[in-house]
Design a protein around this motif. Sequence first.
Motif, PDB file in Angstrom:
ATOM      1  N   ALA A  58      22.459 -58.543  94.440  1.00 22.65           N
ATOM      2  CA  ALA A  58      21.431 -57.564  94.220  1.00 22.65           C
ATOM      3  C   ALA A  58      21.024 -57.845  92.880  1.00 22.65           C
ATOM      4  O   ALA A  58      19.825 -57.750  92.298  1.00 22.65           O
ATOM      5  N   ILE A  59      21.876 -57.923  91.944  1.00 20.88           N
ATOM      6  CA  ILE A  59      21.526 -57.627  90.362  1.00 20.88           C
ATOM      7  C   ILE A  59      20.946 -59.218  90.003  1.00 20.88           C
ATOM      8  O   ILE A  59      20.302 -59.174  89.134  1.00 20.88           O
ATOM      9  N   GLN A  60      21.692 -60.248  90.456  1.00 23.04           N
ATOM     10  CA  GLN A  60      21.299 -61.392  90.190  1.00 23.04           C
ATOM     11  C   GLN A  60      19.565 -61.708  90.688  1.00 23.04           C
ATOM     12  O   GLN A  60      18.961 -62.004  89.802  1.00 23.04           O
ATOM     13  N   GLU A  61      19.596 -61.265  91.716  1.00 25.62           N
ATOM     14  CA  GLU A  61      18.342 -61.403  92.363  1.00 25.62           C
ATOM     15  C   GLU A  61      17.355 -60.361  91.617  1.00 25.62           C
ATOM     16  O   GLU A  61      15.967 -60.833  91.527  1.00 25.62           O
ATOM     17  N   ALA A  62      17.571 -59.314  91.343  1.00 28.56           N
ATOM     18  CA  ALA A  62      16.643 -58.229  90.293  1.00 28.56           C
ATOM     19  C   ALA A  62      16.285 -58.989  88.902  1.00 28.56           C
ATOM     20  O   ALA A  62      15.300 -58.803  88.400  1.00 28.56           O
ATOM     21  N   LEU A  63      17.538 -59.743  88.248  1.00 30.24           N
ATOM     22  CA  LEU A  63      17.282 -60.343  86.929  1.00 30.24           C
ATOM     23  C   LEU A  63      16.213 -61.520  87.289  1.00 30.24           C
ATOM     24  O   LEU A  63      15.313 -61.669  86.192  1.00 30.24           O
ATOM     25  N   GLY A  64      16.394 -62.188  88.115  1.00 25.47           N
ATOM     26  CA  GLY A  64      15.328 -63.276  88.479  1.00 25.47           C
ATOM     27  C   GLY A  64      15.488 -64.512  87.655  1.00 25.47           C
ATOM     28  O   GLY A  64      14.762 -65.090  87.201  1.00 25.47           O
ATOM     29  N   ARG A  65      16.745 -64.656  86.987  1.00 30.18           N
ATOM     30  CA  ARG A  65      17.250 -65.416  85.938  1.00 30.18           C
ATOM     31  C   ARG A  65      18.282 -66.570  86.509  1.00 30.18           C
ATOM     32  O   ARG A  65      19.445 -65.556  86.889  1.00 30.18           O
ATOM     33  N   ASP A  66      18.468 -67.619  86.447  1.00 25.75           N
ATOM     34  CA  ASP A  66      19.514 -68.391  86.827  1.00 25.75           C
ATOM     35  C   ASP A  66      20.381 -68.540  85.781  1.00 25.75           C
ATOM     36  O   ASP A  66      21.603 -68.946  86.131  1.00 25.75           O
ATOM     37  N   ASP A  67      20.068 -68.359  84.575  1.00 25.15           N
ATOM     38  CA  ASP A  67      20.979 -68.584  83.517  1.00 25.15           C
ATOM     39  C   ASP A  67      21.910 -67.274  83.027  1.00 25.15           C
ATOM     40  O   ASP A  67      22.352 -67.398  81.774  1.00 25.15           O
ATOM     41  N   VAL A  68      21.991 -66.253  83.818  1.00 34.85           N
ATOM     42  CA  VAL A  68      22.584 -65.200  83.651  1.00 34.85           C
ATOM     43  C   VAL A  68      23.880 -65.119  84.691  1.00 34.85           C
ATOM     44  O   VAL A  68      23.487 -65.182  85.858  1.00 34.85           O
ATOM     45  N   GLU A  69      25.023 -65.135  84.102  1.00 35.97           N
ATOM     46  CA  GLU A  69      26.196 -64.843  85.029  1.00 35.97           C
ATOM     47  C   GLU A  69      26.275 -63.298  84.943  1.00 35.97           C
ATOM     48  O   GLU A  69      26.603 -62.584  84.271  1.00 35.97           O
ATOM     49  N   VAL A  70      26.708 -62.864  86.468  1.00 37.34           N
ATOM     50  CA  VAL A  70      27.060 -61.385  86.546  1.00 37.34           C
ATOM     51  C   VAL A  70      28.445 -61.526  87.124  1.00 37.34           C
ATOM     52  O   VAL A  70      28.553 -61.945  88.005  1.00 37.34           O
ATOM     53  N   ARG A  71      29.235 -60.668  86.502  1.00 35.65           N
ATOM     54  CA  ARG A  71      30.772 -60.279  86.801  1.00 35.65           C
ATOM     55  C   ARG A  71      31.005 -59.076  87.204  1.00 35.65           C
ATOM     56  O   ARG A  71      30.310 -57.953  86.322  1.00 35.65           O
ATOM     57  N   GLU A  72      31.723 -58.774  88.188  1.00 37.24           N
ATOM     58  CA  GLU A  72      31.946 -57.117  88.349  1.00 37.24           C
ATOM     59  C   GLU A  72      33.150 -56.887  87.457  1.00 37.24           C
ATOM     60  O   GLU A  72      33.876 -57.571  87.011  1.00 37.24           O
ATOM     61  N   GLY A  73      32.809 -55.647  86.878  1.00 33.89           N
ATOM     62  CA  GLY A  73      33.734 -55.001  86.011  1.00 33.89           C
ATOM     63  C   GLY A  73      34.592 -53.906  86.598  1.00 33.89           C
ATOM     64  O   GLY A  73      35.004 -53.957  87.643  1.00 33.89           O
ATOM     65  N   ARG A  74      34.949 -52.910  85.843  1.00 34.10           N
ATOM     66  CA  ARG A  74      35.594 -51.763  86.384  1.00 34.10           C
ATOM     67  C   ARG A  74      34.994 -50.969  87.092  1.00 34.10           C
ATOM     68  O   ARG A  74      33.595 -50.818  87.121  1.00 34.10           O
ATOM     69  N   THR A  75      35.450 -50.257  88.035  1.00 29.58           N
ATOM     70  CA  THR A  75      35.072 -49.094  88.952  1.00 29.58           C
ATOM     71  C   THR A  75      35.664 -47.792  88.654  1.00 29.58           C
ATOM     72  O   THR A  75      36.882 -47.712  88.655  1.00 29.58           O
ATOM     73  N   VAL A  76      35.088 -46.730  88.375  1.00 33.81           N
ATOM     74  CA  VAL A  76      35.516 -45.386  88.050  1.00 33.81           C
ATOM     75  C   VAL A  76      35.141 -44.566  89.196  1.00 33.81           C
ATOM     76  O   VAL A  76      33.979 -44.245  89.451  1.00 33.81           O
ATOM     77  N   ASN A  77      36.261 -43.878  89.721  1.00 32.20           N
ATOM     78  CA  ASN A  77      35.997 -42.716  90.666  1.00 32.20           C
ATOM     79  C   ASN A  77      36.364 -41.397  90.212  1.00 32.20           C
ATOM     80  O   ASN A  77      37.530 -41.421  89.680  1.00 32.20           O
ATOM     81  N   GLU A  78      35.413 -40.326  90.417  1.00 32.90           N
ATOM     82  CA  GLU A  78      35.495 -39.179  90.034  1.00 32.90           C
ATOM     83  C   GLU A  78      36.468 -38.525  91.091  1.00 32.90           C
ATOM     84  O   GLU A  78      36.437 -38.798  92.306  1.00 32.90           O
ATOM     85  N   ASP A  79      37.473 -37.638  90.673  1.00 29.06           N
ATOM     86  CA  ASP A  79      38.073 -36.768  91.600  1.00 29.06           C
ATOM     87  C   ASP A  79      37.429 -35.713  92.404  1.00 29.06           C
ATOM     88  O   ASP A  79      36.331 -35.389  91.887  1.00 29.06           O
ATOM     89  N   ALA A  80      37.682 -35.490  93.448  1.00 30.11           N
ATOM     90  CA  ALA A  80      36.931 -34.632  94.475  1.00 30.11           C
ATOM     91  C   ALA A  80      37.918 -34.204  95.562  1.00 30.11           C
ATOM     92  O   ALA A  80      38.893 -34.964  96.121  1.00 30.11           O
ATOM     93  N   PRO A  81      37.742 -33.099  96.023  1.00 29.82           N
ATOM     94  CA  PRO A  81      38.670 -32.413  97.295  1.00 29.82           C
ATOM     95  C   PRO A  81      38.431 -33.240  98.402  1.00 29.82           C
ATOM     96  O   PRO A  81      37.579 -34.009  98.678  1.00 29.82           O
ATOM     97  N   PHE A  82      39.815 -33.360  99.069  1.00 27.85           N
ATOM     98  CA  PHE A  82      39.611 -34.325 100.552  1.00 27.85           C
ATOM     99  C   PHE A  82      38.387 -33.740 101.451  1.00 27.85           C
ATOM    100  O   PHE A  82      38.134 -32.765 101.323  1.00 27.85           O
ATOM    101  N   GLY A  83      37.503 -34.769 101.982  1.00 27.54           N
ATOM    102  CA  GLY A  83      36.596 -34.611 102.784  1.00 27.54           C
ATOM    103  C   GLY A  83      35.306 -34.566 102.136  1.00 27.54           C
ATOM    104  O   GLY A  83      34.178 -34.056 102.613  1.00 27.54           O
ATOM    105  N   GLU A  84      35.168 -34.724 100.822  1.00 26.20           N
ATOM    106  CA  GLU A  84      33.953 -34.587  99.981  1.00 26.20           C
ATOM    107  C   GLU A  84      33.588 -35.764  99.319  1.00 26.20           C
ATOM    108  O   GLU A  84      34.541 -36.780  99.130  1.00 26.20           O
TER     109      GLU A  84
END
Length: 177
Positions: free
Chosen positions: A104-130
């Motif tokens: 989706a990011i590559q399509e939104a950029l609309g350029r073939d000369d950009v490489e998109v790589r997944e980086g880190r993911t940060v999850n916030e703490d939340a009580p169970f069930g939320e």
Amino acid sequence: MATVLWIVAILLLVLTIVDPRQLWYATTAWQFKNPEANEPSGASFALGRVVSGVAALGFGIAALTVTVDSVGPLTQDRLDSAGSSAAGDLTGAYGKYGSPGVTAIQEALGRDDVEVREGRTVNEDAPFGESYGIQEYYELRAADDDAVRGCMEIAYDGGLFHEGDLDVDATYTSGAC
């Protein structure tokens, strides 16, 4: 965007070339009981041609500028412009288990000369069930030049227990993540 500008420019150019008197009879004359008596003057038709020509020229220049900018070599400024625009396009509602990813990011950029790589993911703490806050980072890098970089952050509240659609907020920053 460039396609719309090109279509409008061509349409206005065609209106400039077409005989304005015939165009008036085809589109407006039917409204009058006596069209010959209500026909605009020759000066009015000439002014319409001039206005259409100037507008066609303006839209043509805008279309050419957008087209050249999108196909020109990738610079940091061009990546920043494309990244900011893509972040705006990616912000919004997504299905419960969907969020914009690499494709989706590559399509939104609309350029073939950009490489998109997944980086880190940060999850916030939340009580169970939320639901909990999630930030996903994607590194954007020029295919030809490692110095041209950007970072796309996708933020939303989600998780297994999240109810309803995801409200995704995408932001772009220049430089590495």
